[in-house]
Design a protein around this motif. Structure first.
Motif, PDB file in Angstrom:
ATOM      1  N   GLU A  61       0.725   7.665   9.820  1.00 17.08           N
ATOM      2  CA  GLU A  61      -0.283   7.017   9.665  1.00 17.08           C
ATOM      3  C   GLU A  61      -1.116   6.422  10.818  1.00 17.08           C
ATOM      4  N   GLN A  76       0.773  -1.162   0.057  1.00 18.78           N
ATOM      5  CA  GLN A  76      -0.021  -0.059  -0.126  1.00 18.78           C
ATOM      6  C   GLN A  76       0.799   1.483   0.002  1.00 18.78           C
ATOM      7  N   LYS A  77       1.883   1.101   0.894  1.00 18.90           N
ATOM      8  CA  LYS A  77       2.809   2.548   1.010  1.00 18.90           C
ATOM      9  C   LYS A  77       3.661   2.642  -0.341  1.00 18.90           C
ATOM     10  N   LYS A  96       2.597   1.764  -3.326  1.00 17.24           N
ATOM     11  CA  LYS A  96       1.755   2.398  -4.168  1.00 17.24           C
ATOM     12  C   LYS A  96       1.445   3.851  -4.040  1.00 17.24           C
ATOM     13  N   SER A  97       1.267   4.305  -2.845  1.00 14.57           N
ATOM     14  CA  SER A  97       1.009   5.739  -2.633  1.00 14.57           C
ATOM     15  C   SER A  97       2.105   6.308  -2.752  1.00 14.57           C
ATOM     16  N   ALA A 107       2.565   6.825  -6.611  1.00 11.64           N
ATOM     17  CA  ALA A 107       1.543   7.811  -7.121  1.00 11.64           C
ATOM     18  C   ALA A 107       2.141   9.299  -7.106  1.00 11.64           C
ATOM     19  N   GLU A 108       2.904   9.363  -6.007  1.00 15.68           N
ATOM     20  CA  GLU A 108       3.497  10.584  -5.765  1.00 15.68           C
ATOM     21  C   GLU A 108       4.853  11.070  -6.655  1.00 15.68           C
TER      22      GLU A 108
END
Ligand code: SF4
Ligand code: MSK
Length: 625
Positions: free
Chosen positions: A410, A121-122, A124-125, A128-129
């Motif tokens: 988080e 998840q991290k 992927k985030s 995206a950045e």
């Protein structure tokens, strides 16, 4: 030599100091005494050895030389020295980040057995950045592209660093306006070294502006990458129960201590310590198990993600060895005193250096690389277990103290119900007056842990939330401030909020590179309020700092808009102009300044006054301090 009571506020340090005297072992405090009086020119930043027409010094009393051989005056010399400290600190943290990116790339290439992507998840985030497409792509392919994009951040192809997008819009515009937007991570450090070469930048103001840009390249670049990649490879931290102080060493177990900063080696050591074969070997050798503990920031990294206990902070690292209970200490890099190998030689402890870029006297060098780390860790843990039978007398004089660590941004936002709003509401309502990041080291010039613990206590008593990292986090944990019950020491508002959330009033955000978590949290609060970071009732403090990295951290805090109070004075007092800019002038440039106050009681007053001033400016309730 001061008495043990004057050296440290902690019982384990005092008792082990007595032990080192009995054992004839020399410690950092004796060496500090032997160095007195320390050089006044260096202390004030007025000595220069940048070229060999020198070394030069400026006479602060105006009777001796007022210019170096090249003609540099006090302002230039002081500014250049400070800027070189910032460059060294930025290089250290950012190089640490680069090592992690290399591991990420090796994992993606299938060349790092034992390592894996723990938090997709991290990944992927972050992807995206960085503008990396993730749809329909395999995890390792994404990891390869992210690693590649991060490497670009180190170079000179970009106009600004990718993760600057996390800063509030107003802050980014300000950086652009004053010309301190960092471009490449390595580029800013390299330019800083270029500008401070003899005969390049001789404007003390322009030098210091580049100092800000260089520090920002670490805070929003190299250090931020280090934290993000550590989270991707080893997991985003979440709250974990743990224990701290030298009492975490076990008389009945094989004790292995990891020291340094980078989690790449220690994560593999942890894995090996859990191996059934090696645990069986430990039992065969008469030990009840294998106990892994940390010191300094490598320890913080393991604590944050796995709840591994912490035996101590920077000034405890020599004393931990004097217990005679450590079978092996493994070090990576940064903050590892070169004295450790000699001290270990007085006991049965095996000292192992693991990084190709960090060697130490009296240590065996066993180099870790992504491709051999898993195997090397198993070999070394086996050797540590075998060393258990060589153990002689053991002295573990205290019981461990409970603590909770692992508060990533988080986790904090999660505890608040998925949004920073409840924290903002508590700040607006005045239940929490503001928040302070207390960071940094120990320094024998300051009574060990006194600055950290006193400042933290005074702030929470006055309803100010404390977040801490690095060596501070061990000090406050040892003082009992990192358990939910510590709300009893907090003011009524903070007690109510933390009590409702079940969290301590002092939150552990991680290691030294994890100071970037404070930047991210501050940005989230600023964005939610629609203001800049410098408008928030926030502050930073480094009550016992010693390292160049801490100078860089303080500088990126201030350049990001966070008022920061230092304990020990940096070597700048030789220039009234530089002092004036750092403590006043920067307010007009970046909306924040440094202050220096070695007495934590007074530092707490300065910070409270600052926070109440910011509250007032935001139209929130404020009190006179
Ligand atoms: Fe002296 Fe100038 Fe050389 Fe520094 S750079 S050592 S002040 S001559
Ligand atoms: S370990 S930099 S002594 S905080 Fe990060 Fe501690 Fe300072 Fe090293």
């Amino acid at each position: 030599m001061a008495t043990f009571e004057n050296i440290s506020i902690t019982e384990d340090a005092r008792l082990l100091l007595e032990k080192t005297r009995r054992d004839g072992v020399e410690t950092v405090w004796q060496r500090h005494d032997a160095q007195q009086p320390q050089c006044g020119y260096c202390e004030t930043g007025l000595s220069c050895r940048i070229c060999i027409m020198g070394p030069c010094r400026i006479d602060p009393f105006g009777e001796g030389p007022q210019r170096g051989v090249c003609g540099a005056d006090a302002d230039i010399i002081v500014a250049r020295n400070l800027c070189r400290m910032i460059a060294a600190g930025a290089a250290s943290h950012s190089d640490h980040g680069r090592d992690l990116v290399e591991v990420l790339a090796a994992v993606a290439a299938g060349k790092a057995p034992g390592y894996r992507i723990r938090d997709e998840q991290k990944l992927k985030s972050v992807a995206a950045e960085y503008g990396v497409e993730t749809d329909g792509k395999d995890t390792l392919a994404i990891a390869a592209e992210v690693a590649d994009a991060m490497m670009e951040d180190y170079g000179m192809r970009r106009k600004s660093l990718t993760l600057l997008s996390r800063a509030p819009e107003k802050r980014r515009q300000l950086w652009e306006k004053i010309g301190v937007t960092p471009r490449g991570i390595d580029r800013e450090t390299s330019e800083m070294m270029h500008r401070t070469h003899m005969g390049v930048d001789n404007g003390w103001q322009s030098l210091l502006l580049q100092g800000l840009r260089n520090a920002l390249s670490d805070g929003w670049g190299g250090s931020m990458i280090a934290t993000e990649v550590s989270d991707i490879l080893f997991g985003v931290p979440s709250p974990k129960a743990t224990t701290v102080n030298v009492g975490v060493l076990r008389e009945d177990q094989v004790n292995i201590v990891v020291h340094g900063h980078n989690p790449v080696v220690s994560e593999m050591i942890l894995k090996a310590c859990e191996s059934p074969d090696l645990l069986a070997l430990a039992r065969e050798k008469g030990a009840a198990g294998i106990n892994l503990a940390g010191v300094c920031c490598t320890g913080n990294e393991l604590l944050m993600r796995h709840g591994i206990p912490m035996a101590g902070n920077h000034l405890m690292t020599e004393l931990v060895l004097s217990t005679g209970a450590v079978e092996m200490m493994l070090v990576d890099y940064q903050c590892i005193m070169p004295s450790l190998g000699t001290i270990a030689g007085c006991y049965h402890t095996r000292m192992i250096s693991t990084s190709d870029k960090a060697r130490f006297p009296g240590m065996e060098h066993r180099e870790f690389h992504p491709d051999n780390a898993e195997k090397m860790a198993a070999e070394l843990v086996r050797e540590a277990v075998e060393n258990f039978t060589r153990r002689k007398q053991v002295y573990i004089p205290v019981q461990p103290v409970n603590a909770v660590g692992g508060f990533s941004v988080e986790a904090i936002v999660g505890a608040l119900g998925g949004t920073p709003e409840p924290l903002l509401d508590a700040i607006k309502a005045g239940k929490i007056r503001g928040a302070v990041g207390i960071v940094g080291c120990n320094n024998p010039k300051i009574k060990h842990d006194y600055g950290h613990v006193t400042l933290s206590r005074r702030l929470i008593e006055n309803d100010i939330l404390v977040v801490d990292t690095g060596c501070v986090s061990v000090a406050t944990a040892k003082a009992g401030l990192k358990v939910p019950e510590a709300i009893e020491m907090a003011g009524p508002g903070l007690k109510e909020v933390c009590g409702a959330l079940g969290i301590p009033p002092v939150l552990h955000l991680g290691s030294c590179v994890d100071n970037v978590r404070i930047l991210v949290l501050a940005s989230a609060l600023a964005d939610a309020l629609g203001v800049d970071i410098s408008d928030l009732p926030l502050a930073g403090a480094a009550p016992e700092w010693y390292s160049e990295k801490a100078a860089t951290i303080g500088t990126y805090f201030v350049a990001s808009g966070v008022y920061t109070v230092l304990g020990p004075m940096p070597p700048v007092t030789g220039s009234a102009n530089v002092v004036g800019l750092l403590t006043e002038g920067l307010n007009d440039v970046v909306g924040a300044t440094f202050a220096v106050e070695p007495d934590p009681e007074k530092a707490a007053m300065l910070i409270r006054r600052h926070i109440e001033g910011k509250r007032k400016a935001l139209g929130l309730s404020s009190v006179e301090v």
